[in-house]
Design a protein around this motif. Structure first.
Motif, PDB file in Angstrom:
ATOM      1  N   ALA A  54       0.840  -1.206   0.000  1.00 38.98           N
ATOM      2  CA  ALA A  54       0.000   0.000   0.000  1.00 38.98           C
ATOM      3  C   ALA A  54       0.872   1.252   0.000  1.00 38.98           C
ATOM      4  CB  ALA A  54      -0.920   0.002   1.218  1.00 38.98           C
ATOM      5  N   ARG A  55       2.074   1.145   0.549  1.00 42.12           N
ATOM      6  CA  ARG A  55       2.967   2.306   0.623  1.00 42.12           C
ATOM      7  C   ARG A  55       3.445   2.723  -0.771  1.00 42.12           C
ATOM      8  NH1 ARG A  55       5.063   3.017   5.911  1.00 42.12           N
ATOM      9  NH2 ARG A  55       4.398   1.382   7.365  1.00 42.12           N
ATOM     10  N   GLY A  56       4.071   1.797  -1.485  1.00 47.68           N
ATOM     11  CA  GLY A  56       4.595   2.110  -2.812  1.00 47.68           C
ATOM     12  C   GLY A  56       3.501   2.435  -3.805  1.00 47.68           C
ATOM     13  N   ALA A  57       2.388   1.688  -3.725  1.00 47.46           N
ATOM     14  CA  ALA A  57       1.271   1.928  -4.647  1.00 47.46           C
ATOM     15  C   ALA A  57       0.673   3.308  -4.428  1.00 47.46           C
ATOM     16  CB  ALA A  57       0.203   0.845  -4.468  1.00 47.46           C
ATOM     17  N   SER A  58       0.500   3.700  -3.164  1.00 48.22           N
ATOM     18  CA  SER A  58      -0.068   5.024  -2.859  1.00 48.22           C
ATOM     19  C   SER A  58       0.861   6.135  -3.326  1.00 48.22           C
ATOM     20  CB  SER A  58      -0.334   5.161  -1.360  1.00 48.22           C
ATOM     21  OG  SER A  58      -1.324   4.242  -0.937  1.00 48.22           O
ATOM     22  N   ASN A  59       2.165   5.934  -3.157  1.00 46.77           N
ATOM     23  CA  ASN A  59       3.105   6.955  -3.604  1.00 46.77           C
ATOM     24  C   ASN A  59       3.039   7.132  -5.117  1.00 46.77           C
ATOM     25  OD1 ASN A  59       5.213   8.889  -3.165  1.00 46.77           O
ATOM     26  ND2 ASN A  59       6.661   7.414  -4.015  1.00 46.77           N
ATOM     27  N   ALA A  60       2.959   6.012  -5.851  1.00 41.78           N
ATOM     28  CA  ALA A  60       2.880   6.095  -7.312  1.00 41.78           C
ATOM     29  C   ALA A  60       1.583   6.767  -7.762  1.00 41.78           C
ATOM     30  CB  ALA A  60       3.003   4.704  -7.918  1.00 41.78           C
ATOM     31  N   GLY A  79      -0.706 -10.738  -6.490  1.00 43.13           N
ATOM     32  CA  GLY A  79      -1.753 -10.473  -5.508  1.00 43.13           C
ATOM     33  C   GLY A  79      -1.653  -9.164  -4.772  1.00 43.13           C
ATOM     34  N   ASN A  80      -0.675  -9.034  -3.860  1.00 44.21           N
ATOM     35  CA  ASN A  80      -0.693  -7.891  -2.947  1.00 44.21           C
ATOM     36  C   ASN A  80      -0.479  -6.541  -3.632  1.00 44.21           C
ATOM     37  OD1 ASN A  80      -1.312  -9.258  -0.610  1.00 44.21           O
ATOM     38  ND2 ASN A  80       0.801  -9.568   0.002  1.00 44.21           N
ATOM     39  N   HIS A  81       0.426  -6.462  -4.603  1.00 50.54           N
ATOM     40  CA  HIS A  81       0.621  -5.173  -5.277  1.00 50.54           C
ATOM     41  C   HIS A  81      -0.638  -4.786  -6.049  1.00 50.54           C
ATOM     42  CE1 HIS A  81       2.418  -1.835  -7.408  1.00 50.54           C
ATOM     43  NE2 HIS A  81       2.149  -2.397  -8.571  1.00 50.54           N
ATOM     44  N   LEU A  85      -2.606  -1.462  -5.308  1.00 49.75           N
ATOM     45  CA  LEU A  85      -2.761  -0.454  -6.364  1.00 49.75           C
ATOM     46  C   LEU A  85      -4.248  -0.151  -6.575  1.00 49.75           C
ATOM     47  CD1 LEU A  85      -0.957   1.225  -8.282  1.00 49.75           C
ATOM     48  CD2 LEU A  85      -1.451  -0.470 -10.055  1.00 49.75           C
ATOM     49  N   SER A  86      -5.081  -1.186  -6.500  1.00 55.09           N
ATOM     50  CA  SER A  86      -6.530  -0.980  -6.599  1.00 55.09           C
ATOM     51  C   SER A  86      -7.029  -0.116  -5.449  1.00 55.09           C
ATOM     52  CB  SER A  86      -7.269  -2.321  -6.587  1.00 55.09           C
ATOM     53  OG  SER A  86      -6.877  -3.112  -7.681  1.00 55.09           O
ATOM     54  N   TYR A  87      -6.503  -0.391  -4.256  1.00 56.81           N
ATOM     55  CA  TYR A  87      -6.865   0.417  -3.074  1.00 56.81           C
ATOM     56  C   TYR A  87      -6.519   1.887  -3.301  1.00 56.81           C
ATOM     57  CZ  TYR A  87      -5.821   2.842   1.283  1.00 56.81           C
ATOM     58  OH  TYR A  87      -5.722   3.803   2.260  1.00 56.81           O
ATOM     59  N   ALA A  88      -5.262   2.150  -3.722  1.00 57.96           N
ATOM     60  CA  ALA A  88      -4.804   3.530  -3.913  1.00 57.96           C
ATOM     61  C   ALA A  88      -5.573   4.223  -5.037  1.00 57.96           C
ATOM     62  CB  ALA A  88      -3.301   3.543  -4.205  1.00 57.96           C
ATOM     63  N   ALA A  89      -5.802   3.488  -6.142  1.00 60.48           N
ATOM     64  CA  ALA A  89      -6.557   4.060  -7.267  1.00 60.48           C
ATOM     65  C   ALA A  89      -7.983   4.405  -6.834  1.00 60.48           C
ATOM     66  CB  ALA A  89      -6.575   3.079  -8.435  1.00 60.48           C
ATOM     67  N   GLY A  90      -8.565   3.524  -6.025  1.00 57.10           N
ATOM     68  CA  GLY A  90      -9.911   3.782  -5.501  1.00 57.10           C
ATOM     69  C   GLY A  90      -9.952   5.042  -4.652  1.00 57.10           C
ATOM     70  N   ARG A  91      -8.893   5.253  -3.849  1.00 61.47           N
ATOM     71  CA  ARG A  91      -8.821   6.460  -3.012  1.00 61.47           C
ATOM     72  C   ARG A  91      -8.745   7.718  -3.880  1.00 61.47           C
ATOM     73  NH1 ARG A  91      -8.298   5.764   2.997  1.00 61.47           N
ATOM     74  NH2 ARG A  91      -7.212   7.764   2.991  1.00 61.47           N
ATOM     75  N   GLU A 143      -1.191   4.188 -16.901  1.00 59.95           N
ATOM     76  CA  GLU A 143       0.165   4.344 -16.364  1.00 59.95           C
ATOM     77  C   GLU A 143       0.608   3.029 -15.721  1.00 59.95           C
ATOM     78  OE1 GLU A 143       3.716   6.383 -14.930  1.00 59.95           O
ATOM     79  OE2 GLU A 143       2.228   6.940 -16.442  1.00 59.95           O
ATOM     80  N   PHE A 144       1.726   2.479 -16.182  1.00 59.13           N
ATOM     81  CA  PHE A 144       2.244   1.231 -15.623  1.00 59.13           C
ATOM     82  C   PHE A 144       2.917   1.516 -14.279  1.00 59.13           C
ATOM     83  CE2 PHE A 144       5.766  -2.195 -16.218  1.00 59.13           C
ATOM     84  CZ  PHE A 144       5.146  -3.023 -15.289  1.00 59.13           C
ATOM     85  N   VAL A 145       2.444   0.856 -13.244  1.00 55.37           N
ATOM     86  CA  VAL A 145       3.121   0.922 -11.945  1.00 55.37           C
ATOM     87  C   VAL A 145       3.655  -0.482 -11.662  1.00 55.37           C
ATOM     88  CG1 VAL A 145       2.930   1.442  -9.489  1.00 55.37           C
ATOM     89  CG2 VAL A 145       1.555   2.739 -11.150  1.00 55.37           C
ATOM     90  N   HIS A 146       4.952  -0.670 -11.914  1.00 58.20           N
ATOM     91  CA  HIS A 146       5.567  -1.988 -11.733  1.00 58.20           C
ATOM     92  C   HIS A 146       5.496  -2.384 -10.255  1.00 58.20           C
ATOM     93  CE1 HIS A 146       8.579  -5.203 -11.715  1.00 58.20           C
ATOM     94  NE2 HIS A 146       8.413  -5.263 -13.029  1.00 58.20           N
ATOM     95  N   PRO A 147       5.302  -3.668  -9.965  1.00 58.74           N
ATOM     96  CA  PRO A 147       5.192  -4.091  -8.558  1.00 58.74           C
ATOM     97  C   PRO A 147       6.413  -3.754  -7.705  1.00 58.74           C
ATOM     98  CG  PRO A 147       4.532  -5.881 -10.034  1.00 58.74           C
ATOM     99  CD  PRO A 147       5.084  -4.788 -10.900  1.00 58.74           C
TER     100      PRO A 147
END
Length: 315
Positions: A54-60, A79-81, A85-91, A143-147
């Motif tokens: 959630a940390r890296g995904a939210s930053n991206a 799975g987790n990334h 990323l879905s969590y952060a995109a939803g926010r 936008e590609f956010v690599h895991p």
């Protein structure tokens, strides 16, 4: 190749604080006796979306311009990334597409969809994952956010060990699981700058030991589809994560499948916390290599808690 800096990590921490938990550090006197060391478990299984990612995904996601964000984000993930990323995109209120192997735990597919992400399935190999993903990006322009092989993601993951050294004084070492190396790279980024005296160890399953073999050989060795109970650690290192591993990791330690399951059961039983098999690998390697950690104060990053309760590895 852009190498993220300490300033990137600090900026990431400011950016993501509204979207993440400050996770607790837990201890077990029983496990300390067993290990012959003082262990401090940084519990990212209690993080938003159940994992450190959630940390890296939210930053991206929150670092994107409005123009970039409008087309959404996409990734490939076991799975987790993808979940994070879905969590952060939803926010942020933007679309997210995740390419996942059809063998990924159902709980992780459900979690991606639960946060509003779209799942596109592929075969369980790196080559299939990357081919299917290329089609998704061509179609959506997302936008590609690599895991893990992404400076924004690594800077975000580095915030975890920043919190850890603020929560626990006098650590001698930190041990984190390694698959692609995102968390280990973030740990290297932060500790090499803020606490260079702390040794960094990466922990890996024997049946997916490409990082261990890469470390010994001095160049990246990639496995296409390793088989291990630690499903989050099946992916290979890439150039950016290899940079951090090669320059800052003291050693890579491995554990057998049986050791991993035993460590997972031990933590469930003694600490009463739900963690996934990947998160048990550090403790498994510490118990196997007690002489390295004897009498030391050791931080362990518990990377996630997203397990399929109907398919526990000891069932």
């Amino acid at each position: 190749m852009y190498i993220p800096t300490l300033a990137d990590m600090v900026a990431a921490h400011t950016r993501i604080k509204p979207h993440i938990h400050l996770t607790p550090v837990l201890t077990s006197s029983y496990i300390n006796v067993l290990a012959g060391a003082e262990l401090f478990f940084k519990c990212e299984n209690f993080q938003k979306a159940g994992a450190f990612k959630a940390r890296g995904a939210s930053n991206a996601v929150f670092g994107l311009s409005d123009e970039q964000a409008a087309k959404g984000v996409a990734t490939h993930s076991s799975g987790n990334h993808g979940t994070c990323l879905s969590y952060a995109a939803g926010r942020r209120g933007i679309p997210c597409t995740v390419v996942m192997p059809h063998t990924a735990p159902q709980a992780k597919k459900d979690a991606v969809r639960g946060y509003g992400g779209k799942v596109v399935e592929c075969d369980p190999s790196t080559s299939s994952r990357e081919a299917v993903f290329a089609d998704v990006v061509a179609e959506t322009g997302a936008e590609f956010v690599h895991p893990y092989n992404d400076p924004r993601v690594i800077a975000g993951q580095g915030t975890c060990s920043r919190e850890l050294i603020e929560q626990v004084d006098g650590l001698d070492a930190v041990v984190a699981p390694i698959g692609g190396g995102g968390m280990v790279s973030g740990t290297c980024l932060t500790l090499s700058n803020l606490a260079p005296g702390i040794k960094i160890y990466a922990a890996e399953p024997e049946q997916a030991d490409d990082a261990y073999r890469s470390f010994k050989a001095g160049h990246i060795i990639a496995d296409d589809a390793p088989n291990t109970v630690a499903d989050g650690l099946k992916v290979p290192l890439k150039d950016l994560t290899w940079h951090f591993v090669r320059n800052h990791v003291s050693d890579i330690l491995t554990a057998s499948e049986e050791d991993i399951v035993d460590a997972m059961k031990l933590i469930w039983k003694r600490m009463k916390i739900v963690m996934e098999p990947s998160s048990a690998v550090p403790l498994a390697t510490i118990l196997k290599n007690k002489e390295i950690f004897a009498g030391k104060r050791v931080g362990i990053i518990v990377t996630g808690g997203n397990v399929d309760l109907d398919k526990l590895p000891w069932q």
